[in-house]
Motif scaffolding. Structure first.
Motif, PDB file in Angstrom:
ATOM      1  N   LEU A 298       0.833  -1.207   0.000  1.00 20.07           N
ATOM      2  CA  LEU A 298       0.000   0.000   0.000  1.00 20.07           C
ATOM      3  C   LEU A 298       0.869   1.258   0.000  1.00 20.07           C
ATOM      4  CD1 LEU A 298      -2.963  -0.723   2.445  1.00 20.07           C
ATOM      5  CD2 LEU A 298      -3.089  -0.301  -0.011  1.00 20.07           C
ATOM      6  N   GLN A 299       1.964   1.225   0.755  1.00 20.25           N
ATOM      7  CA  GLN A 299       2.875   2.368   0.778  1.00 20.25           C
ATOM      8  C   GLN A 299       3.502   2.599  -0.597  1.00 20.25           C
ATOM      9  OE1 GLN A 299       5.138   0.928   4.193  1.00 20.25           O
ATOM     10  NE2 GLN A 299       4.470   2.701   5.378  1.00 20.25           N
TER      11      GLN A 299
ATOM     12  N   ILE B 275       1.326   6.967  -6.665  1.00 23.29           N
ATOM     13  CA  ILE B 275       0.282   7.965  -6.921  1.00 23.29           C
ATOM     14  C   ILE B 275       0.829   9.362  -6.648  1.00 23.29           C
ATOM     15  CG2 ILE B 275      -1.954   8.857  -6.147  1.00 23.29           C
ATOM     16  CD1 ILE B 275      -2.738   5.882  -5.585  1.00 23.29           C
ATOM     17  N   ASP B 276       1.520   9.517  -5.516  1.00 22.71           N
ATOM     18  CA  ASP B 276       2.081  10.824  -5.143  1.00 22.71           C
ATOM     19  C   ASP B 276       3.072  11.324  -6.190  1.00 22.71           C
ATOM     20  OD1 ASP B 276       0.551  10.775  -2.840  1.00 22.71           O
ATOM     21  OD2 ASP B 276       2.211  10.179  -1.529  1.00 22.71           O
TER      22      ASP B 276
ATOM     23  N   LYS C  65      -5.975  12.539  -5.625  1.00 22.22           N
ATOM     24  CA  LYS C  65      -5.828  12.398  -4.177  1.00 22.22           C
ATOM     25  C   LYS C  65      -7.155  12.566  -3.450  1.00 22.22           C
ATOM     26  CE  LYS C  65      -0.973  13.446  -4.076  1.00 22.22           C
ATOM     27  NZ  LYS C  65       0.106  14.266  -3.545  1.00 22.22           N
ATOM     28  N   SER C  66      -8.140  13.126  -4.121  1.00 23.98           N
ATOM     29  CA  SER C  66      -9.474  13.268  -3.524  1.00 23.98           C
ATOM     30  C   SER C  66     -10.347  12.036  -3.767  1.00 23.98           C
ATOM     31  CB  SER C  66     -10.166  14.503  -4.088  1.00 23.98           C
ATOM     32  OG  SER C  66     -10.326  14.375  -5.497  1.00 23.98           O
TER      33      SER C  66
ATOM     34  N   TYR D 217      -7.717   6.561  -3.217  1.00 20.62           N
ATOM     35  CA  TYR D 217      -6.544   7.156  -2.576  1.00 20.62           C
ATOM     36  C   TYR D 217      -6.812   7.392  -1.089  1.00 20.62           C
ATOM     37  CZ  TYR D 217      -2.563  10.183  -1.666  1.00 20.62           C
ATOM     38  OH  TYR D 217      -1.406  10.721  -1.146  1.00 20.62           O
ATOM     39  N   GLN D 218      -7.985   7.921  -0.782  1.00 23.62           N
ATOM     40  CA  GLN D 218      -8.334   8.183   0.619  1.00 23.62           C
ATOM     41  C   GLN D 218      -8.367   6.888   1.431  1.00 23.62           C
ATOM     42  OE1 GLN D 218      -8.540  11.255   2.024  1.00 23.62           O
ATOM     43  NE2 GLN D 218      -7.804  11.882   0.006  1.00 23.62           N
ATOM     44  N   GLY D 219      -8.847   5.800   0.825  1.00 29.14           N
ATOM     45  CA  GLY D 219      -8.854   4.504   1.500  1.00 29.14           C
ATOM     46  C   GLY D 219      -7.445   3.987   1.772  1.00 29.14           C
ATOM     47  N   ILE D 220      -6.550   4.180   0.815  1.00 33.70           N
ATOM     48  CA  ILE D 220      -5.149   3.770   0.985  1.00 33.70           C
ATOM     49  C   ILE D 220      -4.523   4.541   2.144  1.00 33.70           C
ATOM     50  CG2 ILE D 220      -2.859   3.893  -0.080  1.00 33.70           C
ATOM     51  CD1 ILE D 220      -4.281   3.238  -2.771  1.00 33.70           C
TER      52      ILE D 220
END
Length: 92
Positions: A59-60, A66-67, A75-76, A80-83
């Motif tokens: 996950l990291q 993604i980052d 990111k919204s 992404y929020q779940g990760i």
């Protein structure tokens, strides 16, 4: 943030003399499934616990990709929020 738990490979083994499964890392007992849960449920819990460090690491990696823009996810977005939530839950 870094995982502060037991480092190394975790695995599930049946401990002699116990009717439960044990998660081991380097020969050390990390979890002993003594509860009122069925053996099948204890084994499922042990497998999830044993997989947790690898799941966190992956996950990291996904979050970092993604980052960095390697994977195109806003990111919204709920994904992404779940990760982020899952990583924070594991580390905080």
């Amino acid at each position: 943030m870094e995982f502060k738990g037991t480092k190394g490979e975790w695995k599930v083994e049946q401990e002699t003399g116990y009717d439960c499964d044990v998660v081991y890392e380097g020969g050390e007992i990390c979890w002993l499934g003594l509860s009122d849960a069925s053996h099948k449920e204890q084994k499922a819990n042990a497998k999830l616990i044993a997989a947790a460090p690898e799941l966190l690491k992956e996950l990291q990696k996904i979050k970092l990709d993604i980052d960095l823009g390697v994977i195109s996810v806003r990111k919204s977005s709920p994904i992404y929020q779940g990760i982020v939530r899952a990583i924070n839950k594991a580390l905080n």
